[in-house]
Write a protein that holds these residues in place. Structure first.
Motif, PDB file in Angstrom:
ATOM      1  N   TYR A 237       0.818  -1.224   0.000  1.00 11.44           N
ATOM      2  CA  TYR A 237       0.000   0.000   0.000  1.00 11.44           C
ATOM      3  C   TYR A 237       0.849   1.271   0.000  1.00 11.44           C
ATOM      4  CZ  TYR A 237      -4.100  -2.900   0.360  1.00 11.44           C
ATOM      5  OH  TYR A 237      -5.075  -3.834   0.087  1.00 11.44           O
ATOM      6  N   ALA A 238       2.161   1.133   0.298  1.00  4.60           N
ATOM      7  CA  ALA A 238       3.064   2.299   0.182  1.00  4.60           C
ATOM      8  C   ALA A 238       3.089   2.762  -1.269  1.00  4.60           C
ATOM      9  CB  ALA A 238       4.454   1.924   0.646  1.00  4.60           C
ATOM     10  N   GLN A 239       2.732   1.889  -2.192  1.00  6.37           N
ATOM     11  CA  GLN A 239       2.734   2.241  -3.616  1.00  6.37           C
ATOM     12  C   GLN A 239       1.328   2.597  -4.105  1.00  6.37           C
ATOM     13  OE1 GLN A 239       5.077   0.165  -6.418  1.00  6.37           O
ATOM     14  NE2 GLN A 239       6.556  -0.599  -4.910  1.00  6.37           N
ATOM     15  N   VAL A 240       0.394   2.811  -3.145  1.00  6.07           N
ATOM     16  CA  VAL A 240      -0.962   3.196  -3.542  1.00  6.07           C
ATOM     17  C   VAL A 240      -1.292   4.553  -2.918  1.00  6.07           C
ATOM     18  CG1 VAL A 240      -3.405   2.549  -3.543  1.00  6.07           C
ATOM     19  CG2 VAL A 240      -1.641   0.763  -3.575  1.00  6.07           C
ATOM     20  N   PRO A 241      -1.143   5.658  -3.660  1.00  6.78           N
ATOM     21  CA  PRO A 241      -1.401   6.985  -3.108  1.00  6.78           C
ATOM     22  C   PRO A 241      -2.809   7.089  -2.533  1.00  6.78           C
ATOM     23  CG  PRO A 241      -0.503   7.131  -5.345  1.00  6.78           C
ATOM     24  CD  PRO A 241      -0.829   5.686  -5.101  1.00  6.78           C
ATOM     25  N   GLY A 242      -2.914   7.607  -1.306  1.00  5.98           N
ATOM     26  CA  GLY A 242      -4.240   7.810  -0.708  1.00  5.98           C
ATOM     27  C   GLY A 242      -4.741   6.601   0.038  1.00  5.98           C
ATOM     28  N   SER A 243      -3.964   5.498   0.038  1.00  6.79           N
ATOM     29  CA  SER A 243      -4.407   4.307   0.782  1.00  6.79           C
ATOM     30  C   SER A 243      -4.142   4.529   2.262  1.00  6.79           C
ATOM     31  CB  SER A 243      -3.645   3.073   0.301  1.00  6.79           C
ATOM     32  OG  SER A 243      -2.272   3.197   0.628  1.00  6.79           O
ATOM     33  N   SER A 248     -11.782   2.583  11.260  1.00  3.15           N
ATOM     34  CA  SER A 248     -13.069   1.956  11.619  1.00  3.15           C
ATOM     35  C   SER A 248     -13.210   0.561  11.006  1.00  3.15           C
ATOM     36  CB  SER A 248     -14.240   2.845  11.183  1.00  3.15           C
ATOM     37  OG  SER A 248     -14.073   3.175   9.824  1.00  3.15           O
ATOM     38  N   TYR A 249     -12.593   0.286   9.868  1.00  4.99           N
ATOM     39  CA  TYR A 249     -12.714  -1.069   9.279  1.00  4.99           C
ATOM     40  C   TYR A 249     -11.606  -1.983   9.785  1.00  4.99           C
ATOM     41  CZ  TYR A 249     -15.955   1.119   6.042  1.00  4.99           C
ATOM     42  OH  TYR A 249     -17.012   1.814   5.507  1.00  4.99           O
ATOM     43  N   GLY A 250     -10.503  -1.376  10.312  1.00  7.02           N
ATOM     44  CA  GLY A 250      -9.354  -2.196  10.706  1.00  7.02           C
ATOM     45  C   GLY A 250      -8.805  -2.913   9.495  1.00  7.02           C
ATOM     46  N   ALA A 251      -8.888  -2.227   8.351  1.00  9.96           N
ATOM     47  CA  ALA A 251      -8.407  -2.830   7.096  1.00  9.96           C
ATOM     48  C   ALA A 251      -7.908  -1.726   6.183  1.00  9.96           C
ATOM     49  CB  ALA A 251      -9.553  -3.589   6.426  1.00  9.96           C
ATOM     50  N   TYR A 252      -7.093  -2.108   5.215  1.00 14.61           N
ATOM     51  CA  TYR A 252      -6.559  -1.125   4.264  1.00 14.61           C
ATOM     52  C   TYR A 252      -7.637  -0.771   3.232  1.00 14.61           C
ATOM     53  CZ  TYR A 252      -1.751  -1.461   5.934  1.00 14.61           C
ATOM     54  OH  TYR A 252      -0.619  -1.388   6.711  1.00 14.61           O
ATOM     55  N   THR A 253      -7.804   0.533   3.033  1.00 12.92           N
ATOM     56  CA  THR A 253      -8.705   1.015   1.984  1.00 12.92           C
ATOM     57  C   THR A 253      -7.891   1.968   1.102  1.00 12.92           C
ATOM     58  OG1 THR A 253      -9.350   2.947   3.279  1.00 12.92           O
ATOM     59  CG2 THR A 253     -10.689   0.941   3.551  1.00 12.92           C
ATOM     60  N   PHE A 254      -8.439   2.286  -0.071  1.00 11.18           N
ATOM     61  CA  PHE A 254      -7.734   3.179  -0.990  1.00 11.18           C
ATOM     62  C   PHE A 254      -8.772   3.882  -1.856  1.00 11.18           C
ATOM     63  CE2 PHE A 254      -8.531   0.603  -4.674  1.00 11.18           C
ATOM     64  CZ  PHE A 254      -8.751  -0.659  -4.145  1.00 11.18           C
ATOM     65  N   PRO A 255      -8.372   5.019  -2.494  1.00  7.72           N
ATOM     66  CA  PRO A 255      -9.323   5.732  -3.350  1.00  7.72           C
ATOM     67  C   PRO A 255      -9.641   4.859  -4.575  1.00  7.72           C
ATOM     68  CG  PRO A 255      -7.381   7.076  -2.877  1.00  7.72           C
ATOM     69  CD  PRO A 255      -7.074   5.689  -2.426  1.00  7.72           C
ATOM     70  N   ALA A 277      -5.708  -4.758 -10.832  1.00 17.40           N
ATOM     71  CA  ALA A 277      -7.182  -4.646 -10.831  1.00 17.40           C
ATOM     72  C   ALA A 277      -7.817  -5.718  -9.956  1.00 17.40           C
ATOM     73  CB  ALA A 277      -7.707  -4.754 -12.251  1.00 17.40           C
ATOM     74  N   PHE A 278      -7.125  -6.870  -9.788  1.00 15.79           N
ATOM     75  CA  PHE A 278      -7.682  -7.974  -8.980  1.00 15.79           C
ATOM     76  C   PHE A 278      -7.608  -7.637  -7.495  1.00 15.79           C
ATOM     77  CE2 PHE A 278      -7.378 -12.022 -11.799  1.00 15.79           C
ATOM     78  CZ  PHE A 278      -7.764 -11.302 -12.910  1.00 15.79           C
ATOM     79  N   VAL A 279      -6.797  -6.637  -7.131  1.00 17.21           N
ATOM     80  CA  VAL A 279      -6.569  -6.339  -5.706  1.00 17.21           C
ATOM     81  C   VAL A 279      -7.632  -5.388  -5.142  1.00 17.21           C
ATOM     82  CG1 VAL A 279      -4.873  -5.527  -4.005  1.00 17.21           C
ATOM     83  CG2 VAL A 279      -4.097  -6.728  -6.036  1.00 17.21           C
ATOM     84  N   SER A 280      -8.545  -4.939  -6.008  1.00 19.36           N
ATOM     85  CA  SER A 280      -9.645  -4.129  -5.484  1.00 19.36           C
ATOM     86  C   SER A 280     -10.780  -5.071  -5.117  1.00 19.36           C
ATOM     87  CB  SER A 280     -10.145  -3.148  -6.554  1.00 19.36           C
ATOM     88  OG  SER A 280     -11.318  -2.514  -6.058  1.00 19.36           O
ATOM     89  N   TYR A 281     -11.179  -5.066  -3.823  1.00 21.66           N
ATOM     90  CA  TYR A 281     -12.174  -6.035  -3.400  1.00 21.66           C
ATOM     91  C   TYR A 281     -13.588  -5.497  -3.541  1.00 21.66           C
ATOM     92  CZ  TYR A 281     -15.073  -9.025  -0.528  1.00 21.66           C
ATOM     93  OH  TYR A 281     -16.079  -9.807  -0.082  1.00 21.66           O
ATOM     94  N   GLY A 282     -13.753  -4.197  -3.505  1.00 24.00           N
ATOM     95  CA  GLY A 282     -15.123  -3.685  -3.658  1.00 24.00           C
ATOM     96  C   GLY A 282     -15.244  -2.288  -3.049  1.00 24.00           C
ATOM     97  N   ARG A 283     -16.265  -1.609  -3.461  1.00 25.65           N
ATOM     98  CA  ARG A 283     -16.492  -0.202  -3.079  1.00 25.65           C
ATOM     99  C   ARG A 283     -17.173  -0.151  -1.717  1.00 25.65           C
ATOM    100  NH1 ARG A 283     -16.709   4.348  -6.242  1.00 25.65           N
ATOM    101  NH2 ARG A 283     -16.119   3.169  -8.109  1.00 25.65           N
ATOM    102  N   ILE A 284     -16.666   0.698  -0.801  1.00 24.47           N
ATOM    103  CA  ILE A 284     -17.379   0.821   0.471  1.00 24.47           C
ATOM    104  C   ILE A 284     -18.162   2.138   0.562  1.00 24.47           C
ATOM    105  CG2 ILE A 284     -16.352  -0.768   2.105  1.00 24.47           C
ATOM    106  CD1 ILE A 284     -14.176   1.087   2.700  1.00 24.47           C
ATOM    107  N   ASP A 285     -17.745   3.139  -0.243  1.00 25.61           N
ATOM    108  CA  ASP A 285     -18.600   4.339  -0.392  1.00 25.61           C
ATOM    109  C   ASP A 285     -18.253   4.985  -1.736  1.00 25.61           C
ATOM    110  OD1 ASP A 285     -16.554   6.163   1.948  1.00 25.61           O
ATOM    111  OD2 ASP A 285     -16.445   6.150  -0.243  1.00 25.61           O
ATOM    112  N   ALA A 286     -18.787   6.163  -1.991  1.00 27.53           N
ATOM    113  CA  ALA A 286     -18.675   6.793  -3.315  1.00 27.53           C
ATOM    114  C   ALA A 286     -17.236   6.794  -3.834  1.00 27.53           C
ATOM    115  CB  ALA A 286     -19.212   8.209  -3.268  1.00 27.53           C
ATOM    116  N   THR A 287     -16.258   6.999  -2.905  1.00 28.42           N
ATOM    117  CA  THR A 287     -14.885   7.142  -3.426  1.00 28.42           C
ATOM    118  C   THR A 287     -13.921   6.100  -2.869  1.00 28.42           C
ATOM    119  OG1 THR A 287     -14.415   8.573  -1.551  1.00 28.42           O
ATOM    120  CG2 THR A 287     -15.134   9.658  -3.583  1.00 28.42           C
TER     121      THR A 287
END
Ligand code: RB9
Length: 328
Positions: A237-243, A248-255, A277-287
């Protein structure tokens, strides 16, 4: 014999789980079950469950089958790491997958399941493909369907070919040479804890250099995500800007707009590449999106779950106690 069944991901938006059809009893009652290499119980929703715990799942009815026989005095109860659980009684029943039958399979009938299963209409239970030592039936533990049919298979293997947002396959007794590119790279597994447990040789984030390090992992079709040591997850995630490690989820999220780097794992000199693209698990809100790579926490091993599986063809070779990976 050999057999093949479709592995369909649910829900459509993100691949939380994969289900495949299983025929139970006489006349056949076909249920969609999660095939799970990380556990070893074959259990199903049944007509003896409270209505409040059923939400559209198809139910197995033992009294509707002329071949079901109660395994008197036997019960089962299982709890998974996400807190989900189920329990019930046992019958011996005819179980057929992809045309391969076993006449007296221990079929575990649920009379109670937790909310994670009740609220999941896509699956009527689980089919364990781990080693039988993990089976929870008491007073005598039972063998998995794969263990029971093994002697009748053309080869002592099953092959997992999951796909992102599309049906893949589970093949029993054969390896479909047209399903993968290049060579299958095998590595021994340690099944002493009942898992398909392997040692990967390292990892690489995107185009950064490969990092040789032993990753002790289980190959688990029943776990959605790729769960790895904290240091590796941090490096990813150091290579994912904004992650961020979302409090609150106790998990890594990203834009959701972020372009995710690929993740490569090593098996000996073989390199398995998981597209970003396979590493995105799903949208939790608009962004905000939920990462498919997460920290394994205080687990004694990493979990190579569906996020990794769907980028590879994986051969589970019980005959030679090894596991093989190939690109698609
Ligand atoms: O149990 C299995 C395989 N069967 C899963 C069946 C299932 C249980 N809810 C399901 C929901 C959907 C589909 C299948 C299943 N694998 C293993 S090994 C170690 C852990 C573990 C132990 C402690 C902490 C974390 C993991 C798990 C685990 O709990 N994975 C599920 C999971 C699921 C979601 C999130 C984390 C872990």
């Amino acid at each position: 014999s050999t057999g093949i069944v479709a592995a369909t991901p649910f829900p459509a938006e993100y691949d939380r789980e994969y289900v495949a059809p299983v025929s139970l009893g006489t006349p056949a009652q076909e249920l969609n079950l999660i095939f799970d290499t990380g556990s070893s119980d074959l259990w199903v929703f049944s007509t003896s469950m409270p209505a409040a715990q059923v939400a559209g799942q198809k139910l197995y009815n033992p009294s509707g089958s002329s071949t079901s026989a109660v395994l008197w005095g036997h019960t089962w109860s299982i709890q998974y790491g996400d807190g989900s659980r189920s329990s019930g009684t046992v019958v011996n029943e005819l179980v057929t997958i992809g045309g391969i039958s076993y006449a007296s399979q221990a079929l575990e009938i649920a009379n109670g399941v937790s909310a994670q299963f009740s609220q999941d209409p896509a699956s009527s239970g689980l089919l364990g493909l781990g080693f039988s030592i993990l089976n929870t039936v008491i007073p005598t533990s039972q063998k998995t369907w794969f263990d029971n049919v093994l002697p009748t298979l053309a080869a002592p293997v099953f092959t997992v070919d999951l796909k992102r947002a599309a049906p893949g396959t589970y093949t029993f007794g054969a390896i479909d040479a047209s399903s993968y590119a290049g060579k299958i790279e095998y590595t021994p597994i340690d099944n002493s804890n009942g898992f398909w447990r392997l040692q990967a040789s390292g990892y690489q984030v995107g185009t950064s250099p490969f990092q040789p390090t032993t990753i002790d992992a289980i190959a688990d079709t029943g776990t959605t995500l790729l769960m790895l040591p904290a240091a590796i997850v941090k490096a990813y995630y150091a290579q994912v800007p904004g992650s961020q490690l979302h409090a609150s989820y106790g998990a890594y999220t990203f834009p959701c707009s972020a372009k995710l780097p690929s993740f490569t794992f090593g098996i000996g000199r073989y390199r398995g590449v998981i597209p970003g693209a396979f590493v995105s698990y799903g949208r939790i809100d608009a962004t905000t999106c939920y990462g498919g790579i997460q920290d394994q926490g205080n687990l004694p091993f990493s979990i190579f779950g569906d996020i990794l599986m769907k980028a590879q063809v994986v051969v589970f070779d019980a005959g030679r106690t090894r596991i093989g990976f190939a690109a698609k």
